[in-house]
Motif scaffolding. Structure first.
Motif, PDB file in Angstrom:
ATOM      1  N   LEU A   1       0.827  -1.212   0.000  1.00 61.62           N
ATOM      2  CA  LEU A   1       0.000   0.000   0.000  1.00 61.62           C
ATOM      3  C   LEU A   1       0.860   1.260   0.000  1.00 61.62           C
ATOM      4  CD1 LEU A   1      -2.659  -1.241   2.572  1.00 61.62           C
ATOM      5  CD2 LEU A   1      -3.104  -0.725   0.159  1.00 61.62           C
ATOM      6  N   ASP A   2       1.911   1.257   0.810  1.00 69.42           N
ATOM      7  CA  ASP A   2       2.822   2.404   0.869  1.00 69.42           C
ATOM      8  C   ASP A   2       3.502   2.605  -0.478  1.00 69.42           C
ATOM      9  OD1 ASP A   2       4.191   4.560   2.026  1.00 69.42           O
ATOM     10  OD2 ASP A   2       5.808   3.273   2.762  1.00 69.42           O
TER      11      ASP A   2
ATOM     12  N   PRO B   1       6.877  11.056  -7.595  1.00 72.75           N
ATOM     13  CA  PRO B   1       6.905   9.799  -6.843  1.00 72.75           C
ATOM     14  C   PRO B   1       7.883   9.882  -5.680  1.00 72.75           C
ATOM     15  CG  PRO B   1       6.944   9.364  -9.180  1.00 72.75           C
ATOM     16  CD  PRO B   1       7.106  10.856  -9.016  1.00 72.75           C
ATOM     17  N   ARG B   2       7.527   9.235  -4.571  1.00 70.73           N
ATOM     18  CA  ARG B   2       8.370   9.267  -3.376  1.00 70.73           C
ATOM     19  C   ARG B   2       8.880   7.879  -2.999  1.00 70.73           C
ATOM     20  NH1 ARG B   2       5.677   7.181   0.622  1.00 70.73           N
ATOM     21  NH2 ARG B   2       3.424   7.348   0.759  1.00 70.73           N
ATOM     22  N   VAL B   3       9.060   7.007  -3.992  1.00 79.47           N
ATOM     23  CA  VAL B   3       9.601   5.670  -3.742  1.00 79.47           C
ATOM     24  C   VAL B   3      11.042   5.825  -3.270  1.00 79.47           C
ATOM     25  CG1 VAL B   3      10.218   3.456  -4.788  1.00 79.47           C
ATOM     26  CG2 VAL B   3       8.103   4.612  -5.467  1.00 79.47           C
ATOM     27  N   THR B   4      11.368   5.150  -2.175  1.00 79.43           N
ATOM     28  CA  THR B   4      12.734   5.193  -1.649  1.00 79.43           C
ATOM     29  C   THR B   4      13.452   3.893  -1.962  1.00 79.43           C
ATOM     30  OG1 THR B   4      12.089   4.251   0.486  1.00 79.43           O
ATOM     31  CG2 THR B   4      11.995   6.678   0.270  1.00 79.43           C
ATOM     32  N   ASP B   5      14.772   3.924  -1.895  1.00 77.63           N
ATOM     33  CA  ASP B   5      15.567   2.711  -2.078  1.00 77.63           C
ATOM     34  C   ASP B   5      15.190   1.668  -1.028  1.00 77.63           C
ATOM     35  OD1 ASP B   5      16.880   3.965  -4.162  1.00 77.63           O
ATOM     36  OD2 ASP B   5      18.659   4.469  -2.975  1.00 77.63           O
ATOM     37  N   GLU B   6      14.939   2.129   0.196  1.00 79.78           N
ATOM     38  CA  GLU B   6      14.615   1.217   1.288  1.00 79.78           C
ATOM     39  C   GLU B   6      13.272   0.510   1.054  1.00 79.78           C
ATOM     40  OE1 GLU B   6      17.535   4.106   2.324  1.00 79.78           O
ATOM     41  OE2 GLU B   6      15.455   4.515   1.783  1.00 79.78           O
ATOM     42  N   LEU B   7      12.282   1.266   0.592  1.00 77.20           N
ATOM     43  CA  LEU B   7      10.970   0.678   0.328  1.00 77.20           C
ATOM     44  C   LEU B   7      11.053  -0.342  -0.803  1.00 77.20           C
ATOM     45  CD1 LEU B   7       7.916   0.510   0.794  1.00 77.20           C
ATOM     46  CD2 LEU B   7       7.660   2.579  -0.602  1.00 77.20           C
ATOM     47  N   ALA B   8      11.738   0.008  -1.879  1.00 79.37           N
ATOM     48  CA  ALA B   8      11.908  -0.922  -3.001  1.00 79.37           C
ATOM     49  C   ALA B   8      12.665  -2.171  -2.551  1.00 79.37           C
ATOM     50  CB  ALA B   8      12.628  -0.238  -4.156  1.00 79.37           C
ATOM     51  N   ALA B   9      13.731  -2.001  -1.786  1.00 74.54           N
ATOM     52  CA  ALA B   9      14.528  -3.147  -1.326  1.00 74.54           C
ATOM     53  C   ALA B   9      13.708  -4.068  -0.424  1.00 74.54           C
ATOM     54  CB  ALA B   9      15.779  -2.661  -0.588  1.00 74.54           C
ATOM     55  N   ALA B  10      12.893  -3.486   0.457  1.00 70.49           N
ATOM     56  CA  ALA B  10      12.057  -4.304   1.341  1.00 70.49           C
ATOM     57  C   ALA B  10      11.064  -5.138   0.538  1.00 70.49           C
ATOM     58  CB  ALA B  10      11.319  -3.417   2.344  1.00 70.49           C
ATOM     59  N   LEU B  11      10.501  -4.550  -0.497  1.00 72.87           N
ATOM     60  CA  LEU B  11       9.552  -5.296  -1.326  1.00 72.87           C
ATOM     61  C   LEU B  11      10.250  -6.355  -2.170  1.00 72.87           C
ATOM     62  CD1 LEU B  11       7.163  -2.397  -2.241  1.00 72.87           C
ATOM     63  CD2 LEU B  11       6.486  -4.560  -1.181  1.00 72.87           C
ATOM     64  N   ILE B  12      11.391  -6.043  -2.729  1.00 71.32           N
ATOM     65  CA  ILE B  12      12.136  -7.037  -3.517  1.00 71.32           C
ATOM     66  C   ILE B  12      12.514  -8.221  -2.630  1.00 71.32           C
ATOM     67  CG2 ILE B  12      14.300  -7.479  -4.759  1.00 71.32           C
ATOM     68  CD1 ILE B  12      14.037  -4.550  -5.829  1.00 71.32           C
ATOM     69  N   GLU B  13      12.932  -7.929  -1.410  1.00 75.00           N
ATOM     70  CA  GLU B  13      13.300  -9.008  -0.480  1.00 75.00           C
ATOM     71  C   GLU B  13      12.104  -9.910  -0.164  1.00 75.00           C
ATOM     72  OE1 GLU B  13      14.518  -9.359   4.177  1.00 75.00           O
ATOM     73  OE2 GLU B  13      15.494  -7.776   3.020  1.00 75.00           O
ATOM     74  N   ARG B  14      10.921  -9.314   0.021  1.00 77.35           N
ATOM     75  CA  ARG B  14       9.721 -10.087   0.393  1.00 77.35           C
ATOM     76  C   ARG B  14       9.038 -10.739  -0.805  1.00 77.35           C
ATOM     77  NH1 ARG B  14       7.276  -8.157   5.286  1.00 77.35           N
ATOM     78  NH2 ARG B  14       5.865  -9.936   5.055  1.00 77.35           N
ATOM     79  N   LEU B  15       9.057 -10.067  -1.956  1.00 73.57           N
ATOM     80  CA  LEU B  15       8.301 -10.548  -3.123  1.00 73.57           C
ATOM     81  C   LEU B  15       9.158 -11.258  -4.165  1.00 73.57           C
ATOM     82  CD1 LEU B  15       6.092  -7.394  -3.824  1.00 73.57           C
ATOM     83  CD2 LEU B  15       5.369  -9.529  -2.709  1.00 73.57           C
ATOM     84  N   GLY B  16      10.411 -10.866  -4.267  1.00 72.03           N
ATOM     85  CA  GLY B  16      11.265 -11.310  -5.368  1.00 72.03           C
ATOM     86  C   GLY B  16      11.205 -10.286  -6.488  1.00 72.03           C
ATOM     87  N   GLU B  17      12.168 -10.352  -7.382  1.00 73.43           N
ATOM     88  CA  GLU B  17      12.285  -9.334  -8.433  1.00 73.43           C
ATOM     89  C   GLU B  17      11.132  -9.379  -9.425  1.00 73.43           C
ATOM     90  OE1 GLU B  17      16.216 -10.157  -9.854  1.00 73.43           O
ATOM     91  OE2 GLU B  17      17.144  -8.950  -8.266  1.00 73.43           O
TER      92      GLU B  17
END
Length: 185
Positions: free
Chosen positions: A118-119, A129-145
């Motif tokens: 959601l974030d 857009p306010r996507v951060t490196d940390e937010l993207a990395a957290a999602l990649i770690e949980r979801l996969g690329e």
């Protein structure tokens, strides 16, 4: 009131589109009628939607939460209305879906991964857009690329849908009459 007539030319393409829409959704979708004024745009739109419907690397529930969050952020009442109907067809819990427009006030209703999604959807939808490196990395770690790419594409697609529908002045078409999803406002 729509800003473009919802009476496109009666071409073979538009008649087929109306037939398909009635068969699939029970009524002709207003966005199709609006876009039906330009056959090339309509064909591209249909190809894009049919292609996106085949994506399968991201959990359908997460995908839908992301779509609803982007639609809510843009405040597209047509998209929220149709999104509620889609959520019901997917068997998603309506109490959770109804909280998406104000998800930050109802964080207890969502899992940690859903909150990240959601974030991210909101962050992508902001101008700028306010996507951060940390937010993207957290999602990649949980979801996969692969699922992260699909999530990003779905939010981008919903931004397109919601912004086009809002610019056309399209409003709720009655898909969620049984239980309206509140707007973000």
């Amino acid at each position: 009131m729509a800003r473009i007539p919802l009476t496109p030319p009666s071409t073979l393409l538009n008649r087929i589109g109306a037939w398909y829409s009635r068969r699939t959704y029970g009524k002709v979708l207003d966005p199709g009628l609006a876009v039906g004024h330009n056959p090339r745009v309509l064909l591209t739109y249909v190809r894009q939607e049919r292609g996106a419907a085949k994506w399968n690397r991201l959990d359908p529930g997460l995908k839908h939460l992301a779509v609803m969050a982007a639609a809510a952020r843009i405040n597209c009442s047509w998209c929220m209305d149709f999104g509620h109907w889609e959520a019901d067809n997917l068997g998603l819990p309506m109490d959770k879906i109804s909280k998406v427009p104000r998800w930050r006030d109802h964080q207890e209703a969502f899992t940690d991964l859903e909150l990240l999604v959601l974030d991210y959807a909101e962050a992508m939808t902001e101008t700028e857009p306010r996507v951060t490196d940390e937010l993207a990395a957290a999602l990649i770690e949980r979801l996969g690329e692969a699922a992260f790419v699909e999530l990003t594409a779905m939010v981008g697609l919903e931004n397109y849908r919601s912004r086009v529908n809002s610019a056309f002045g399209l409003t709720s078409q009655g898909f969620s009459d049984a239980c309206e999803v509140p707007s973000r406002a």
